[in-house]
Structure formats: C-alpha cells, structure tokens
Scaffold this motif. Structure first.
Motif, PDB file in Angstrom:
ATOM      1  N   ASN B  47       0.872  -1.177   0.000  1.00 51.28           N
ATOM      2  CA  ASN B  47       0.000   0.000   0.000  1.00 51.28           C
ATOM      3  C   ASN B  47       0.902   1.218   0.000  1.00 51.28           C
ATOM      4  O   ASN B  47       1.553   1.505   0.998  1.00 51.28           O
ATOM      5  CB  ASN B  47      -0.881  -0.039   1.256  1.00 51.28           C
ATOM      6  CG  ASN B  47      -1.689   1.218   1.462  1.00 51.28           C
ATOM      7  OD1 ASN B  47      -1.991   1.950   0.521  1.00 51.28           O
ATOM      8  ND2 ASN B  47      -2.041   1.483   2.710  1.00 51.28           N
ATOM      9  N   VAL B  49       1.369   5.314  -0.917  1.00 51.59           N
ATOM     10  CA  VAL B  49       0.753   6.609  -1.234  1.00 51.59           C
ATOM     11  C   VAL B  49       1.867   7.622  -1.427  1.00 51.59           C
ATOM     12  O   VAL B  49       2.700   7.804  -0.532  1.00 51.59           O
ATOM     13  CB  VAL B  49      -0.197   7.086  -0.112  1.00 51.59           C
ATOM     14  CG1 VAL B  49      -0.860   8.394  -0.503  1.00 51.59           C
ATOM     15  CG2 VAL B  49      -1.252   6.025   0.199  1.00 51.59           C
ATOM     16  N   GLN B  67       7.542   5.160  -9.384  1.00 52.33           N
ATOM     17  CA  GLN B  67       6.888   3.911  -8.995  1.00 52.33           C
ATOM     18  C   GLN B  67       7.874   2.776  -8.746  1.00 52.33           C
ATOM     19  O   GLN B  67       7.698   1.995  -7.820  1.00 52.33           O
ATOM     20  CB  GLN B  67       5.812   3.533 -10.020  1.00 52.33           C
ATOM     21  CG  GLN B  67       4.533   4.320  -9.739  1.00 52.33           C
ATOM     22  CD  GLN B  67       3.548   4.315 -10.873  1.00 52.33           C
ATOM     23  OE1 GLN B  67       3.832   3.841 -11.978  1.00 52.33           O
ATOM     24  NE2 GLN B  67       2.370   4.860 -10.626  1.00 52.33           N
ATOM     25  N   SER B  76      -0.334  -1.689  -5.497  1.00 49.81           N
ATOM     26  CA  SER B  76      -1.260  -0.567  -5.499  1.00 49.81           C
ATOM     27  C   SER B  76      -0.563   0.710  -5.061  1.00 49.81           C
ATOM     28  O   SER B  76      -0.254   0.884  -3.888  1.00 49.81           O
ATOM     29  CB  SER B  76      -2.423  -0.864  -4.545  1.00 49.81           C
ATOM     30  OG  SER B  76      -3.207   0.295  -4.371  1.00 49.81           O
ATOM     31  N   GLU B  77      -0.269   1.571  -6.018  1.00 52.40           N
ATOM     32  CA  GLU B  77       0.290   2.886  -5.701  1.00 52.40           C
ATOM     33  C   GLU B  77      -0.766   3.916  -6.031  1.00 52.40           C
ATOM     34  O   GLU B  77      -1.458   3.803  -7.040  1.00 52.40           O
ATOM     35  CB  GLU B  77       1.556   3.149  -6.515  1.00 52.40           C
ATOM     36  CG  GLU B  77       2.278   4.452  -6.168  1.00 52.40           C
ATOM     37  CD  GLU B  77       1.787   5.675  -6.939  1.00 52.40           C
ATOM     38  OE1 GLU B  77       2.106   6.792  -6.536  1.00 52.40           O
ATOM     39  OE2 GLU B  77       1.064   5.509  -7.943  1.00 52.40           O
ATOM     40  N   THR B  78      -0.929   4.924  -5.177  1.00 52.53           N
ATOM     41  CA  THR B  78      -1.876   5.985  -5.444  1.00 52.53           C
ATOM     42  C   THR B  78      -1.255   7.294  -5.003  1.00 52.53           C
ATOM     43  O   THR B  78      -0.396   7.311  -4.125  1.00 52.53           O
ATOM     44  CB  THR B  78      -3.227   5.703  -4.748  1.00 52.53           C
ATOM     45  OG1 THR B  78      -4.155   6.725  -5.101  1.00 52.53           O
ATOM     46  CG2 THR B  78      -3.089   5.659  -3.234  1.00 52.53           C
ATOM     47  N   LYS B  79      -1.678   8.387  -5.626  1.00 49.87           N
ATOM     48  CA  LYS B  79      -0.976   9.654  -5.421  1.00 49.87           C
ATOM     49  C   LYS B  79      -1.898  10.748  -4.926  1.00 49.87           C
ATOM     50  O   LYS B  79      -3.052  10.829  -5.315  1.00 49.87           O
ATOM     51  CB  LYS B  79      -0.351  10.082  -6.753  1.00 49.87           C
ATOM     52  CG  LYS B  79       0.262  11.485  -6.733  1.00 49.87           C
ATOM     53  CD  LYS B  79       0.655  11.927  -8.136  1.00 49.87           C
ATOM     54  CE  LYS B  79       0.452  13.414  -8.309  1.00 49.87           C
ATOM     55  NZ  LYS B  79       0.730  13.888  -9.656  1.00 49.87           N
ATOM     56  N   TYR B  90      -4.672   9.935   3.678  1.00 55.36           N
ATOM     57  CA  TYR B  90      -5.141   8.974   2.679  1.00 55.36           C
ATOM     58  C   TYR B  90      -4.634   7.567   3.039  1.00 55.36           C
ATOM     59  O   TYR B  90      -5.377   6.571   3.005  1.00 55.36           O
ATOM     60  CB  TYR B  90      -4.617   9.436   1.325  1.00 55.36           C
ATOM     61  CG  TYR B  90      -5.124   8.745   0.087  1.00 55.36           C
ATOM     62  CD1 TYR B  90      -6.160   7.831   0.108  1.00 55.36           C
ATOM     63  CD2 TYR B  90      -4.548   9.053  -1.154  1.00 55.36           C
ATOM     64  CE1 TYR B  90      -6.591   7.221  -1.063  1.00 55.36           C
ATOM     65  CE2 TYR B  90      -4.973   8.454  -2.316  1.00 55.36           C
ATOM     66  CZ  TYR B  90      -5.990   7.536  -2.262  1.00 55.36           C
ATOM     67  OH  TYR B  90      -6.400   6.944  -3.424  1.00 55.36           O
ATOM     68  N   ARG B  94      -6.737   4.090   4.088  1.00 54.73           N
ATOM     69  CA  ARG B  94      -6.593   2.796   3.392  1.00 54.73           C
ATOM     70  C   ARG B  94      -6.281   1.674   4.374  1.00 54.73           C
ATOM     71  O   ARG B  94      -6.623   0.516   4.130  1.00 54.73           O
ATOM     72  CB  ARG B  94      -5.529   2.909   2.283  1.00 54.73           C
ATOM     73  CG  ARG B  94      -6.080   3.639   1.050  1.00 54.73           C
ATOM     74  CD  ARG B  94      -4.997   4.108   0.094  1.00 54.73           C
ATOM     75  NE  ARG B  94      -4.212   3.057  -0.505  1.00 54.73           N
ATOM     76  CZ  ARG B  94      -4.385   2.579  -1.750  1.00 54.73           C
ATOM     77  NH1 ARG B  94      -5.343   3.044  -2.524  1.00 54.73           N
ATOM     78  NH2 ARG B  94      -3.600   1.650  -2.224  1.00 54.73           N
TER      79      ARG B  94
END
Lengths: 151, 380
Positions: B47, B49, B67, B76-79, B90, B94
């Motif tokens: 996980n 971020v 990445q 799962s990478e999210t920005k 954030y 998660r």
C-alpha cells in the motif's frame, strides 16, 4: 580523491528543456458576458438571490451557498484597498516589478486581485481609495482593466 | 477505532539543487533508508501513497516516474497531488478500511528544476487572475499585510520568527538554510514583496521524505518506538483570495478543532510538548500558533519573545527550523510529521525537545494557505 570527486561532478549534466503548451479555456457564459461589458468599460458583478452577496468577479453560482446568481449589478469603478504588496522583482508574464492589491469595488461584497500604478509606495495603505483605468485596446482578459490608480 | 502508528521516518538532506540525483533516485534514497531502519521488505509493503506535483516535476502523473523507486511494481500505488500531510491521511484511511496493514508514504520535489514564478503563477485561474502575474509569494504577501494591519504588528515581529527558526535550523542536519541572526540583521535583508524580506520566505528546496505506517496489530514488527496517530483534521477555504478573510484562517481553525476533538485535547498549550508548523513565510508561524489556540489573536509573537516557543521553552515551535529552513513543495508537510515523530522517539539529535510525549504536526497547501491539515501524534 578530491580531484576525482571534482571530475565526477564536472561530468554531471543538467538536461535543459521547456514545455510550451497552448490552451483554449472556455470562460463560461458569465465570464464571457463580464468581458464583453468590460470592453465597454463597464464593471458588473452577479448577486446571489439568497445571501444578497454581490460577487466580483462575477460567478455563475454563489461561492458560499451555491445558489445560482441571477441578477447582474454594476459595481465600481472606484474601489477600496483591503491589502497590498509591492513585488520588487519581475513577476511572471508581466516581467516587471508590480504593485498588487486586493480591492473591493464599490457595490461588491468580495475582493479581487489587481495591480496599482501611479501610486507612491510610501502612500500605500489599507483603506486607500482607488479607481479603475481601462485599457485603450481591450483584449478580452483581466488586463482590460489596465490598472487601478489613487482617486 | 483501530490504532495506526508511524513506525519509521526518513528524509534526505534538503538542498537548493541536487545535481547528482534525479528525482526517482532521491526517492529511492529515502525508501532504502526507511526499509533499512524498520527491517521492512519490499514484498510485504503493498500500500503505497505518494505526494508530488505534475507542475513541479514537469510531466503528467508525476508518481509514474517514482513507482519503481517506491517498490510499487505490480502493487497498489496511489498519489495525492497535494501536501504530504494529506497523503498520510489517505494512507491512514486505506489502513482503517481494512484493506492493508501497512502504508508507505513518500513525498518528493525538486524545486530547482522548474521556474518557481511561472509554476506559482499557474496556481491561479486563467480566466480572472493568472494574467496579472501573481504567484505564491505575492499572494502570501497580501495575506501578511492584511494580518499585520489587523493586529498592529510590524516587520520586527516577523523577524522574531526568522531569528528563531533559522537559529534552530543550525542544529538540524537536514536543513538547507540556517543562520545565526539578530533582529537587526534579519531586517536588513532585501524586501522581496512587502512586507516580506528574503529571510521571511522559505527557500525552494530539493528533497524527499518517507514514512512507514503500521496497524497496531503489526506495528511491533517494525519498531519498539511506535508513534501513534491520535487525531487528524483537514479543511479548506475558498480558492479566490478575495472571497476569504485573509486576517485569519478559518480552515485551520476547523482542522485543528477536529484534530483536537479526536485526540482529546482541550488545552493545547498544556497538552502539547512540541509543534512543527508549515510556515512557508514567517508571518504564518505567528498566525498558525494563534489559530491553533496557543496564543491570543495578534499575540503569537509573544510566544517567541517570552521564550515559550523557543527550543528551550515549554512549548517549542519548529525546533527543526521549520519550513523557513527548507521548502520542498508537498514534501514540507510530511517533514513536519517526520520531525514530530523524531521528537517523540527521542531521536531528534541536537534539536531534541526533552521528554516530548505529544506533538502537533501541520501541513498546508494552496495560495495564502487555502488548505490545512493538522495531526496530533503521541507516544501513547
């Protein structure tokens, strides 16, 4: 050791480049009308029917209650300075030192940012009264108000 | 609610220009440092971020270039395209959602690589504002002027923040700018945008920061000194400066109220031991301390003059030197969380505050601080 380090730093490169991407931003119906009127040296805001707040620059919906603003109201051309700063460097796009102010136009309930000219920096103060000077050849942008000057 | 802890922090040294690293290499450095410190393995962190800006990086979807460096390949990478404090929020969500037990939070920025005036100008809307050439410095100067005027303060009051924070920065090995100044020498600095002088404006920096968060069920795997996320609040104000009351920051007031409530803080001046604030400009430390309830309105400067918020005071504010010591956009808020964590772990080195058990870390973003995020962190 030191010379090796220096040599390796000399080998570092910085890749110089730039991006120039033209955009065509739709201004929306409200800003379009605002700029048409501004070309005639008329300043208009919009009024929120619920809060009765007059927004300048005009928005389609009230910034607080989101109600659609239905009435157009003339504002200015005189205004009161609510804050100011003198940028001592060449600012972006204008490429010159620039005096900025937050201004509340007479008849408006919100302030907006513009520039001041013909003003002695030592005389600048919050509460100062200024008036709009319009551009000779309007282009359909915010510099159709060329600047504000002391009344 | 399940509890989540910060189990490791890492940061680069902040510098005006890092010539020997591209930004992915800079990110890799902090992630490696964090994994070495916590014993975490790439394989177990699923996980991730990140926080960074497309405009500052000069490319679309700025997280794509880091990445690999954060170990996000086939994960799962999210920005968050906003301050790092919001990336922590954030990441916490998660974990609390039950999907993950850990989170890697990483922020990066190389201020040296783009034109700060043009990028700062692009913050403003193109229809009504951008053409005026306004940027982040000039819009903050408008707020500074309004604040000073409202409370009858002067540039001498701003200089108190400069002298304290740049003095503290001398003790912080990660800081970029550090000086031993007197009030008089601080006031001799050139005016950039009245009332702000060179020292009042945080220096654009290159650097990165990373945190590892862990759910209480696995925190002990990574550290014997967890720092618990006790409270958080997040709020934003109007976008147009002219729609806001610039003499205050209602968004910070609301964010702080939410964070205090969640953490059970009723008297912040007594219950907090150390504070790290995002003061991109000297006046902001004065405003933020007042709005956080640490001093009466207009009296934030008294915290410094009376020795309360100095390094040896009862409630040190920005013992690291704060953002005036280094300003990497979107990273600086994460660094506040990292610095608060180091304080609570007793690992802050020469700028350590003795016996710190509870800390406040603050992040902000947007013209004249449109958005605020407040974290309360604790040993318990």
């Amino acid at each position: 050791m030191e010379s090796t380090e220096m040599e390796s730093r000399e080998e570092l490169i910085v890749y110089e480049s730039s991006m120039r991407i033209p955009y065509r931003w739709a201004a929306g119906t409200i800003a379009a009308r605002f700029y048409r009127e501004l070309a005639q040296q008329q300043l208009w805001g919009t009024r929120c029917p619920r809060s009765q707040k007059v927004l300048f620059p005009p928005r389609k919906n009230c910034n607080c209650c989101l109600q659609e603003t239905t009435d157009w109201v003339t504002v200015g051309p005189q205004a009161t300075v609510t804050s100011f700063t003198v940028a001592r460097y060449n600012v972006a796009l204008l490429n010159e030192p620039t005096t900025y102010a937050l201004l509340r136009l007479d008849g408006a309930d919100t302030a907006f940012i513009h520039r001041l000219k013909e003003v002695d920096p030592t005389q600048l103060h919050i509460g100062m009264r200024v008036t709009a000077v319009f551009a000779v050849e309007p282009q359909g942008n915010i510099l159709d108000i060329d600047y504000f000057r002391p009344v | 609610m399940d509890r989540v802890a910060i189990v490791g922090v890492a940061q680069t040294k902040f510098e005006a220009q890092k010539l020997d690293q591209n930004y992915a290499e800079m990110v890799f450095e902090v992630v490696q440092q964090l994994f070495a410190q916590t014993g975490a393995q790439y394989a177990e962190i699923d996980n991730i971020v990140t926080a960074s800006s497309d405009f500052w990086d000069g490319r679309t979807i700025s997280s794509m270039a880091v990445q690999d460096a954060v170990g996000a390949w086939l994960k799962s990478e999210t920005k968050v395209s906003s301050d790092g404090t919001l990336a922590v929020l954030y990441a916490l969500m998660r974990i609390l959602a039950g999907s993950f037990k850990t989170a890697l939070v990483v922020a990066h920025c190389k201020s040296s690589e783009g034109d700060q005036k043009l990028i700062g100008n692009a913050v403003f809307d193109p229809i009504y504002q951008r053409q005026l050439g306004i940027d982040l410095v000039t819009s903050s100067a408008l707020q500074a002027q309004a604040y000073l005027h409202a409370y009858g303060l002067t540039d001498k009051d701003l200089a108190e923040v400069v002298v304290k924070n740049l003095g503290n920065a001398q003790l912080n090995p990660h800081a970029q700018r550090a000086h031993h100044l007197s009030i008089d020498t601080a006031l001799q600095a050139a005016l950039v945008a009245d009332p702000l002088r060179e020292f009042d404006i945080a220096p654009p920096a290159d650097g990165a920061c990373a945190l590892l968060l862990a759910h209480e069920s696995v925190a002990a795997r990574y550290t014997d000194k967890p720092v618990w996320l006790q409270g958080v609040g997040h709020c934003q104000d109007q976008y147009y400066l002219g729609d806001r009351d610039l003499t205050t920051a209602v968004a910070l007031e609301k964010a702080a109220a939410a964070a205090y409530k969640m953490a059970g803080i009723t008297d912040p001046r007594q219950q907090l031991d150390v504070v790290e604030l995002y003061e991109a400009y000297s006046y902001q430390e004065l405003m933020w301390t007042e709005i956080l309830g640490l001093a009466p309105r207009g009296k934030g400067v008294d915290l410094i003059r009376q020795g309360v918020s100095t390094l040896s005071g009862t409630l040190p504010v920005n013992p690291s030197g704060g953002v005036l010591g280094a300003h990497a956009m979107f990273v600086a808020g994460l660094v506040r969380v990292a610095e608060a964590t180091l304080q609570l772990r007793g690992e802050a080195g020469r700028h350590q505050v003795p016996h710190a058990r509870r800390a406040l870390a603050h992040g902000m973003v947007g013209p004249a601080a449109q958005t605020h995020c407040v974290w309360i962190l604790g040993r318990d």
